[in-house]
Structures are given as C-alpha cells and as structure tokens.
Design an enzyme around this catalytic site. Sequence first.
Site, PDB file in Angstrom:
ATOM      1  N   GLU A  84     -20.147 -12.329 -36.084  1.00  0.00           N
ATOM      2  CA  GLU A  84     -21.230 -11.354 -35.921  1.00  0.00           C
ATOM      3  C   GLU A  84     -21.778 -11.378 -34.501  1.00  0.00           C
ATOM      4  OE1 GLU A  84     -23.235 -11.110 -40.338  1.00  0.00           O
ATOM      5  OE2 GLU A  84     -23.705 -12.838 -39.109  1.00  0.00           O
ATOM      6  N   CYS A  97     -26.237 -10.511 -28.220  1.00  0.00           N
ATOM      7  CA  CYS A  97     -25.997 -11.928 -28.509  1.00  0.00           C
ATOM      8  C   CYS A  97     -24.620 -12.039 -29.160  1.00  0.00           C
ATOM      9  CB  CYS A  97     -27.099 -12.413 -29.451  1.00  0.00           C
ATOM     10  SG  CYS A  97     -26.901 -14.105 -29.989  1.00  0.00           S
ATOM     11  N   CYS A 104     -18.908 -22.962 -36.930  1.00  0.00           N
ATOM     12  CA  CYS A 104     -19.371 -23.942 -35.942  1.00  0.00           C
ATOM     13  C   CYS A 104     -19.293 -25.318 -36.576  1.00  0.00           C
ATOM     14  CB  CYS A 104     -20.818 -23.636 -35.543  1.00  0.00           C
ATOM     15  SG  CYS A 104     -21.445 -24.745 -34.271  1.00  0.00           S
ATOM     16  N   CYS A 108     -26.008 -28.250 -37.123  1.00  0.00           N
ATOM     17  CA  CYS A 108     -27.481 -28.297 -36.985  1.00  0.00           C
ATOM     18  C   CYS A 108     -28.103 -27.927 -38.333  1.00  0.00           C
ATOM     19  CB  CYS A 108     -27.954 -27.336 -35.903  1.00  0.00           C
ATOM     20  SG  CYS A 108     -27.160 -27.625 -34.314  1.00  0.00           S
ATOM     21  N   CYS A 111     -29.542 -24.375 -39.346  1.00  0.00           N
ATOM     22  CA  CYS A 111     -28.724 -23.202 -38.996  1.00  0.00           C
ATOM     23  C   CYS A 111     -27.739 -22.859 -40.111  1.00  0.00           C
ATOM     24  CB  CYS A 111     -27.972 -23.502 -37.705  1.00  0.00           C
ATOM     25  SG  CYS A 111     -26.760 -22.258 -37.282  1.00  0.00           S
ATOM     26  N   GLU A 154     -20.725 -22.948 -30.924  1.00  0.00           N
ATOM     27  CA  GLU A 154     -21.253 -23.678 -29.763  1.00  0.00           C
ATOM     28  C   GLU A 154     -20.348 -23.330 -28.575  1.00  0.00           C
ATOM     29  OE1 GLU A 154     -23.623 -25.853 -28.459  1.00  0.00           O
ATOM     30  OE2 GLU A 154     -22.289 -25.803 -26.735  1.00  0.00           O
ATOM     31  N   SER A 185     -25.755 -20.711 -24.113  1.00  0.00           N
ATOM     32  CA  SER A 185     -26.642 -21.629 -24.823  1.00  0.00           C
ATOM     33  C   SER A 185     -25.845 -22.792 -25.386  1.00  0.00           C
ATOM     34  CB  SER A 185     -27.310 -20.863 -25.973  1.00  0.00           C
ATOM     35  OG  SER A 185     -28.028 -21.753 -26.786  1.00  0.00           O
ATOM     36  N   LEU A 208     -33.176 -27.310 -27.955  1.00  0.00           N
ATOM     37  CA  LEU A 208     -33.710 -28.678 -27.865  1.00  0.00           C
ATOM     38  C   LEU A 208     -34.306 -29.136 -29.204  1.00  0.00           C
ATOM     39  CD1 LEU A 208     -34.024 -30.863 -25.678  1.00  0.00           C
ATOM     40  CD2 LEU A 208     -36.319 -29.976 -25.250  1.00  0.00           C
ATOM     41  N   ASN A 283     -36.802 -19.450 -38.705  1.00  0.00           N
ATOM     42  CA  ASN A 283     -36.432 -18.262 -39.476  1.00  0.00           C
ATOM     43  C   ASN A 283     -35.810 -18.699 -40.792  1.00  0.00           C
ATOM     44  OD1 ASN A 283     -37.161 -16.467 -37.350  1.00  0.00           O
ATOM     45  ND2 ASN A 283     -35.276 -17.032 -36.298  1.00  0.00           N
ATOM     46  N   CYS A 326     -32.203 -15.996 -34.963  1.00  0.00           N
ATOM     47  CA  CYS A 326     -31.580 -17.262 -34.571  1.00  0.00           C
ATOM     48  C   CYS A 326     -31.326 -18.142 -35.784  1.00  0.00           C
ATOM     49  CB  CYS A 326     -32.504 -18.032 -33.637  1.00  0.00           C
ATOM     50  SG  CYS A 326     -32.652 -17.289 -32.039  1.00  0.00           S
TER      51      CYS A 326
END
Length: 336
Positions: A84, A97, A104, A108, A111, A154, A185, A208, A283, A326
């Site tokens: 996406e 974006c 990935c 995280c 996410c 990533e 990023s 971070l 989010n 995000c």
Amino acid sequence: MTLPEMEEFLSHLGREKYRARQIFKWMYRKGTVHFEEMTDLARSFREEISSLARIGTVEIADSTTSRDGTRKFLYTLEDGLTVESVLLRERNHWTLCVSTQAGCRMGCRFCLTGTFGLKRNLRPGEITGQVTALRLGIPEGPDIRNLVLMGMGEPLDNYDNVLRAIRILTDDCGHGFSNRRITVSTCGLAPAIPDLSRDSAVNLAVSLNAPDDETRNRLMPINRKYPLAALLAACRDYEMPLRRRITFEYILIKGVNDSVAQAQELARLLRGVRCKINLIPFNEFPESEFRRPTDEEIEAFRNVLVERNFTAIVRAGKGLDILAACGQLSGRRRPE
Ligand code: SF4
C-alpha cells in the site's frame, strides 16, 4: 535500472549511452510501459530491446478515500503480493508515503504491518512504480511534491534496492525529485545510517518512540540489537545541509511512553541533535493492544519539549477511518 545501469546495459548492446536518457524520459515522464511505443528509437532497436528487457509495472488494485481527503492505494505486484501507499493532502500539493517491502520483519509492537512478517523486499521498480502509477497512470495524477519512504517495511532493511530507487526518483531524466523532498524513515538500523549519509542526500526520519532502552526494547525489538546509544551516535553523525534536521517520530501510547518524566528524558536524550520531533498519538487498529493518550496528556508531553526549545509538533492522524495512518497498513484487500 538506474540511469548509469541502463547506459551500461545499452553499451553492451553497442548502443549509444544517450539512448538510456530517451528511454528514461518515456518511462518516467510519459509513463510508457512498452518499448514499441518509444517512437524516437529506431524500430530495429525497439524490437531488439523488447526481446531482452521489459518494463515492470505495479497495478493499482484498489483505492479508498478518507473523510479528511487522505487516499490509500493498494497495488498488486507481478507475483500477486500486495502493498500500500498513502497520499496525504498538504495545503496545495500532495505527499506520498510509499512502501519498500511487502510486509516487515522488524516486529514493532504498535504496528499492524509488523504482525504479518516479511514476505519479500521490493525491487527498485516496485518502489518507484508506486510513484509512477499515481503520477502518470491515472487521469489528472496528483501533484506529488514530497515522498516519504515510511509505508510498509523498513527501508534500510532493503538498502540496495531503496538506494537504487532513490537514484531513479531523483534523476533529472527520471522523476526528478529533489533529495530534500525525499525522507527515508528507519526504526533504528543504526549501522545503515552512515551508509545512507554517504550514499545519498535525502532526509532522515527515525521512529524513536521511547527515551530509554527498557521502554524501547518492549516496543521495538530492533533496540535489543542497536540500543539508543548506538542509534543516537549514528544520528549525530548524519550529514545534512545546515538548515535540515532529523525528524524523530514518537508515537505516544497511553501509560507506556507518554509521561512527563519520559518527555524530560527524551529532551535529555536529544540534546544537541539538530532535530524536530513529531508526536503521533497512537492510531488504534482492530487488533492493537495499546491506546491513545488524552489530548491533555499529549499537550503536557509536548510542552516539556517546547519549553526546552525543541520543535515538537503533534501530527493529526490522517486517514484513520480507512486504516491509512502510521502503523495501520496491512496490504490487505477490503472485504468484498
Ligand atoms: S513500524 Fe515500520 S519497521 Fe516497525 S514493524 Fe511497522 S513497518 Fe516495520
């Protein structure tokens, strides 16, 4: 292929280098996907190159528009995988974006993309293809001014392909983006940050999300490998023109990393780094274990940073209603 790679390819065929520029312009200015249509090339050359090479594409399979105007696009890759990208409306232009991997492997915890694991790296053409498909593939394509490599994946875990994509995106015969309009990023692959600094002139953003190793270890497994000291050392050495700054993204999660004491620690951690801080209230997505802090808690966190002379901006979650914000990208089709 980057332009120099295409020049080399053509020189092996005994063709002039400048032909590569002609082909690039057809591909990235006009969106041509067939060599046969490149009418300023001799017919015999078009036939020869068609038998040796092809122009890969990504297809837009679906799109959704948020109440706030954010648009999310689902692309099908040639092997059927999906990724996406998200088009964010700025005042009078758009920021896109894009994804750099299908899935990935960084895991995280906040996410959704990370919950699916890595399927594979995207090739350079699949990264640039997300841009080409929107700019040239749809009528009245949007005026995309900024690119952020912050979608699924990533970027620094797919370093070589991302770098080649950046070379194509910034080439005058390619998409012609300025380096300062592109941001890469990372979740903290510290050893690749000096490489990016050496190999490109793009902006750096670092996800971070915690001011101390203990909290960051809980949220981002990569921190166990490259703790904050290593990450910040790499950031301090990142070379940028004077007026540019590193962006630190900080997702504020209720009761996890959003206290005033943690804001004070964050200010200590970032002291002396030329940076700005984007505060992103978490989010929520259907399977998420975390919650968003209250507006008062967000403001209190921000105030600590502002009082210490940091630029800290609370980013409104764009595209929340279509899971485009995000950490919400899944690469899944909408249910029928
Ligand atoms: S936040 Fe980025 S690096 Fe972390 S799991 Fe999600 S896509 Fe991967």
